[in-house]
Scaffold this motif. Structure first.
Motif, PDB file in Angstrom:
ATOM      1  N   ILE A 242       0.848  -1.202   0.000  1.00 50.47           N
ATOM      2  CA  ILE A 242       0.000   0.000   0.000  1.00 50.47           C
ATOM      3  C   ILE A 242       0.879   1.247   0.000  1.00 50.47           C
ATOM      4  O   ILE A 242       0.646   2.198  -0.756  1.00 50.47           O
ATOM      5  CB  ILE A 242      -0.929   0.042   1.240  1.00 50.47           C
ATOM      6  CG1 ILE A 242      -1.880  -1.152   1.277  1.00 50.47           C
ATOM      7  CG2 ILE A 242      -1.740   1.344   1.249  1.00 50.47           C
ATOM      8  CD1 ILE A 242      -2.685  -1.258   2.566  1.00 50.47           C
ATOM      9  N   PHE A 243       1.895   1.237   0.870  1.00 50.58           N
ATOM     10  CA  PHE A 243       2.801   2.379   0.972  1.00 50.58           C
ATOM     11  C   PHE A 243       3.441   2.683  -0.390  1.00 50.58           C
ATOM     12  O   PHE A 243       3.485   3.836  -0.827  1.00 50.58           O
ATOM     13  CB  PHE A 243       3.876   2.093   2.023  1.00 50.58           C
ATOM     14  CG  PHE A 243       4.849   3.217   2.219  1.00 50.58           C
ATOM     15  CD1 PHE A 243       4.554   4.258   3.084  1.00 50.58           C
ATOM     16  CD2 PHE A 243       6.054   3.242   1.538  1.00 50.58           C
ATOM     17  CE1 PHE A 243       5.442   5.314   3.260  1.00 50.58           C
ATOM     18  CE2 PHE A 243       6.946   4.288   1.705  1.00 50.58           C
ATOM     19  CZ  PHE A 243       6.638   5.327   2.567  1.00 50.58           C
ATOM     20  N   ASN A 244       3.895   1.649  -1.064  1.00 53.98           N
ATOM     21  CA  ASN A 244       4.539   1.828  -2.374  1.00 53.98           C
ATOM     22  C   ASN A 244       3.558   2.367  -3.419  1.00 53.98           C
ATOM     23  O   ASN A 244       3.913   3.170  -4.275  1.00 53.98           O
ATOM     24  CB  ASN A 244       5.173   0.521  -2.850  1.00 53.98           C
ATOM     25  CG  ASN A 244       6.371   0.140  -1.996  1.00 53.98           C
ATOM     26  OD1 ASN A 244       7.023   1.006  -1.416  1.00 53.98           O
ATOM     27  ND2 ASN A 244       6.647  -1.150  -1.887  1.00 53.98           N
ATOM     28  N   PHE A 245       2.303   1.906  -3.341  1.00 54.73           N
ATOM     29  CA  PHE A 245       1.275   2.412  -4.259  1.00 54.73           C
ATOM     30  C   PHE A 245       1.091   3.917  -4.064  1.00 54.73           C
ATOM     31  O   PHE A 245       1.047   4.689  -5.027  1.00 54.73           O
ATOM     32  CB  PHE A 245      -0.059   1.690  -4.024  1.00 54.73           C
ATOM     33  CG  PHE A 245      -1.163   2.170  -4.934  1.00 54.73           C
ATOM     34  CD1 PHE A 245      -1.475   1.481  -6.088  1.00 54.73           C
ATOM     35  CD2 PHE A 245      -1.880   3.328  -4.638  1.00 54.73           C
ATOM     36  CE1 PHE A 245      -2.486   1.929  -6.947  1.00 54.73           C
ATOM     37  CE2 PHE A 245      -2.883   3.785  -5.486  1.00 54.73           C
ATOM     38  CZ  PHE A 245      -3.183   3.079  -6.643  1.00 54.73           C
TER      39      PHE A 245
ATOM     40  N   SER B  94       0.199   8.688  -5.647  1.00 55.14           N
ATOM     41  CA  SER B  94      -0.452   9.791  -4.921  1.00 55.14           C
ATOM     42  C   SER B  94       0.532  10.806  -4.361  1.00 55.14           C
ATOM     43  O   SER B  94       0.158  11.638  -3.536  1.00 55.14           O
ATOM     44  CB  SER B  94      -1.311   9.220  -3.787  1.00 55.14           C
ATOM     45  OG  SER B  94      -2.275   8.339  -4.308  1.00 55.14           O
ATOM     46  N   LEU B  95       1.781  10.725  -4.784  1.00 50.94           N
ATOM     47  CA  LEU B  95       2.796  11.642  -4.270  1.00 50.94           C
ATOM     48  C   LEU B  95       3.661  12.155  -5.420  1.00 50.94           C
ATOM     49  O   LEU B  95       4.170  11.368  -6.210  1.00 50.94           O
ATOM     50  CB  LEU B  95       3.679  10.906  -3.239  1.00 50.94           C
ATOM     51  CG  LEU B  95       4.766  11.725  -2.554  1.00 50.94           C
ATOM     52  CD1 LEU B  95       4.167  12.742  -1.597  1.00 50.94           C
ATOM     53  CD2 LEU B  95       5.720  10.804  -1.792  1.00 50.94           C
TER      54      LEU B  95
ATOM     55  N   VAL C 125      -1.778  13.699  -2.892  1.00 50.70           N
ATOM     56  CA  VAL C 125      -3.175  13.901  -3.281  1.00 50.70           C
ATOM     57  C   VAL C 125      -4.062  13.128  -2.307  1.00 50.70           C
ATOM     58  O   VAL C 125      -3.644  12.129  -1.718  1.00 50.70           O
ATOM     59  CB  VAL C 125      -3.474  13.464  -4.737  1.00 50.70           C
ATOM     60  CG1 VAL C 125      -2.652  14.264  -5.709  1.00 50.70           C
ATOM     61  CG2 VAL C 125      -3.257  11.981  -4.942  1.00 50.70           C
ATOM     62  N   HIS C 126      -5.273  13.624  -2.135  1.00 48.44           N
ATOM     63  CA  HIS C 126      -6.192  12.997  -1.178  1.00 48.44           C
ATOM     64  C   HIS C 126      -6.821  11.730  -1.752  1.00 48.44           C
ATOM     65  O   HIS C 126      -6.935  10.715  -1.070  1.00 48.44           O
ATOM     66  CB  HIS C 126      -7.292  13.995  -0.804  1.00 48.44           C
ATOM     67  CG  HIS C 126      -8.362  13.407   0.052  1.00 48.44           C
ATOM     68  ND1 HIS C 126      -8.134  12.942   1.328  1.00 48.44           N
ATOM     69  CD2 HIS C 126      -9.687  13.171  -0.196  1.00 48.44           C
ATOM     70  CE1 HIS C 126      -9.258  12.471   1.831  1.00 48.44           C
ATOM     71  NE2 HIS C 126     -10.216  12.587   0.924  1.00 48.44           N
ATOM     72  N   SER C 127      -7.225  11.812  -3.029  1.00 47.31           N
ATOM     73  CA  SER C 127      -7.974  10.710  -3.633  1.00 47.31           C
ATOM     74  C   SER C 127      -7.411  10.429  -5.023  1.00 47.31           C
ATOM     75  O   SER C 127      -7.272  11.343  -5.834  1.00 47.31           O
ATOM     76  CB  SER C 127      -9.449  11.108  -3.723  1.00 47.31           C
ATOM     77  OG  SER C 127     -10.182  10.157  -4.450  1.00 47.31           O
TER      78      SER C 127
END
Length: 671
Positions: A443-446, A451-452, A458-460
């Protein structure tokens, strides 16, 4: 497929907004352009906020927003804006505060009517078609005939929203005392339901942050009543209808006092946090029921809410075929046809009797007795009962999957996925299963990949979607998850990432007037939001304070520790009077007013020894490790090639190093 009507929402990716894309209402997504249009045309703004798994949002869409007569009235007199509250929690917070000031309570769908400047003059929730048309006509008439009165009222509401978000910082830290914490919990106890768990009331929410705090509080203060209350609550939630006994995972909340009948939506943030809570509870109670709940919830999340790259979707709807809960409930004949000879035992286990019918001759599955007791009463071994249960679940799940499934909202929300990282890390700590840690890291890698960008979160996230800037909750919770990954994996990269994210959050969101962090970094809304109360999710400010406290101990950073203590001191009046809504702050009180320890494990076997320590419930203890030489204050000068040593420390004072977990725990008890 051709549609009679199409509006601007057709270009959005949010499932909730897309549900309204073919209404005759000229909906627009929230944007500066939509607000500018209202000002230019001197039109009232209608802001309607909801989310994809909200039952009454669906009902209002079908009954009211799909109606051409209603749409004509809305289009002629208003600029109509639809908001997905999961995409824009800042807009939701501002107008929910307005609704609570106007009506005294709130909920979704949230419908507010504002002046062209965004200040609200009307707020409400679900309306029938007739009620809604009456509201539209009356508010429109008021604005046209008495704009002065409308403006005065709107200014008053806007000021009220601002006042709610005013927090006065304190410089006096003397209030951080054990007595304040004890008084806070004692007041709360009066509202506990000691028979069924949770707070007294006809509806019950799980509120994981409360249970998390109370487990630690009970252990540190040796409060058996609190410990028993937590156990009662966890048992009744796990056995009640609010838990999905066939597929695993938790529904949104209970509509009764006994956790029997749920509101059927499934939210990622609930399941993520309950994963944490039941994992942690296992380290205390060693209850096999809790282990089973964790395993089944993870299986559910992986099967129904996971995307191909390892992140998790935000929600599953309560409705299918237009009926709430239809996907999850059972009729007696259906169960008999599927289970055949097993039905009698199944019906005893899950209380299929006429007195427990819910609606339309249907049943929600729930349990009253523990497996040990049920097996004994029915002449079964535990092994036989386990085999029967697995058989029932396999058959019912196969049958259930033939039904029309509820809609899945496939947005990837950063803050909610960060909560799930913490859930998987807590499960890894409790059960020492490396697969759980791998899920957390995936999840962290995703999030890092999708999202970074540089230090901008980003929020979503949704493929092809618009990238909305992240909020303080995204930064705070991802930094917190990264710290927890560091503590579990020993990888210093996670610590570095967390430090950088906390620095970015401080730059973007610091609010000089309150000493807190504002919810968003822009000032486009009518009031600033300083979110401090802990509800179904911990507040971003309490999480930031926890992050600073942890960094203070890991890096010996006095400035971070002082900032966390100052934030906590500012919150003391609220914490003292309403522990139920400020439990994360109370966790920080626990860390502050009772001794707080660091256990540093240094050497080649550090990961193995840290994993052993993490299987214990050790509140007010920071466990960190390094497998090689490190300049970090807790490890500096402590690495040797030929052994792994454990240092138990408090306030920069350490005991002599030891080599076994047993010795370290002994030192901890004797400090």
């Amino acid at each position: 497929m051709s549609h009679k009507f199409t509006n601007d929402l057709v270009h959005e990716t949010s499932p909730y907004l897309l549900q309204h894309a073919h209404n005759p209402v000229h909906w627009k997504p929230w944007s500066n352009e939509a607000l500018a249009k209202a000002k230019k045309e001197d039109k009232l703004v209608l802001v309607s906020v909801g989310y994809s798994s909200c039952h009454w949002c669906h009902v209002m869409e079908e009954e009211t927003f799909a109606d051409e007569e209603v749409a004509k009235l809305m289009n002629e007199n208003f600029v109509n804006i639809k908001v997905d509250r999961e995409e824009r929690p800042d807009v939701d917070h501002v107008y929910m505060t307005a609704l609570q000031l106007i009506k005294g309570n709130g909920g979704w769908p949230l419908n507010v009517i504002t002046l062209p400047n965004g200040k609200p003059i009307y707020g409400g929730t679900y309306h029938t078609k007739e009620q809604w048309m009456k509201v539209l006509a009356e508010v429109s008439k008021l604005y046209k005939e008495d704009p002065k009165k409308a403006n005065e009222y709107a200014d008053m509401v806007a000021q009220g929203i601002e006042d709610v978000n005013i927090i006065e910082p304190v410089s006096d830290l003397d209030g951080l005392q054990k007595e304040v914490l004890s008084e806070s919990v004692q007041q709360w106890k009066a509202n506990w339901d000691l028979k069924w768990g949770g707070n007294k009331g006809q509806q019950k929410f799980m509120v994981p942050v409360n249970l998390d705090f109370l487990m630690d509080y009970a252990a540190i203060t040796k409060d058996e009543e609190t410990k028993d209350f937590v156990k009662t609550t966890l048992d009744n939630i796990a056995m009640g209808g609010v838990y999905d006994h066939i597929a695993g995972g938790f529904y949104r909340y209970s509509t009764d006092a006994r956790w029997k009948i749920p509101h059927f939506e499934k939210m990622l943030y609930d399941n993520a946090q309950l994963l944490s809570v039941y994992s942690k509870a296992y380290t205390i109670f060693k209850d096999p029921l809790y282990k089973k709940v964790v395993e089944q919830t993870i299986a559910f999340l992986d099967r129904e809410m996971k995307n191909a790259e390892g992140a998790y979707y935000s929600a599953i709807d309560a409705d299918s075929d237009g009926e709430e809960g239809k996907f999850y409930i059972w009729k007696e004949k259906e169960l008999k046809d599927i289970l055949k000879a097993d039905f009698d035992t199944f019906s005893k286990y899950f209380n299929i009797s006429r007195s427990n019918i819910w609606e339309n001759d249907s049943y929600v599955l729930f349990r009253k007795t523990r497996d040990e007791e049920f097996a004994k009463e029915n002449g079964l071994t535990l092994e036989k009962l386990e085999a029967l249960k697995q058989n029932w679940k396999d058959k019912l799940l196969t049958h259930r999957n033939k039904r029309t499934p509820p809609l899945i909202d496939d947005k990837i929300i950063t803050s909610w996925n960060a909560l799930l990282i913490n859930g998987f890390v807590e499960a890894y700590n409790a059960f020492d299963d490396p697969e759980y840690l791998q899920k957390a890291e995936k999840i962290f890698n995703f999030i890092k990949t999708h999202s970074l960008q540089k230090d901008q979160l980003v929020h979503s996230y949704k493929k092809g979607g618009k990238r909305s800037e992240g909020y303080i909750e995204d930064y705070a919770l991802l930094a917190n998850a990264s710290l927890n990954l560091y503590r579990a994996s020993l990888s210093a990269e996670y610590l570095k990432f967390s430090e950088e994210l906390i620095q970015a959050a401080t730059t973007k969101f610091s609010d000089a007037n309150s000493g807190m962090f504002s919810f968003n970094s822009s000032d486009e809304l009518i009031a600033k939001i300083i979110k401090t109360d802990d509800g179904v999710m911990p507040s971003p400010n309490s999480i930031m304070a926890e992050n600073l406290l942890l960094l203070g101990h890991i890096d010996y950073n006095k400035e971070a520790t002082q900032k966390a203590r100052t934030m906590l001191s500012t919150m003391l009046p609220m914490v003292k009077d309403n522990a139920y809504s400020y439990a994360k702050w109370n966790s920080l009180m626990l860390n502050t007013v009772y001794p707080y320890y660091e256990i540093a494990v240094v050497g080649a076997d550090a990961k193995k020894l840290v994993a052993q320590l993490n299987k214990e419930h050790l509140p007010n203890v920071l466990i960190v490790g390094a497998e090689k030489n490190s300049e970090s204050p807790l490890f500096k000068g402590r690495f040797v090639e030929d052994g792994t040593y454990i240092y138990v420390c408090q306030d920069h004072t350490c005991k002599l190093p030891v080599v076994t977990v047993e010795e370290a725990l002994e030192q901890l008890n004797d400090f």
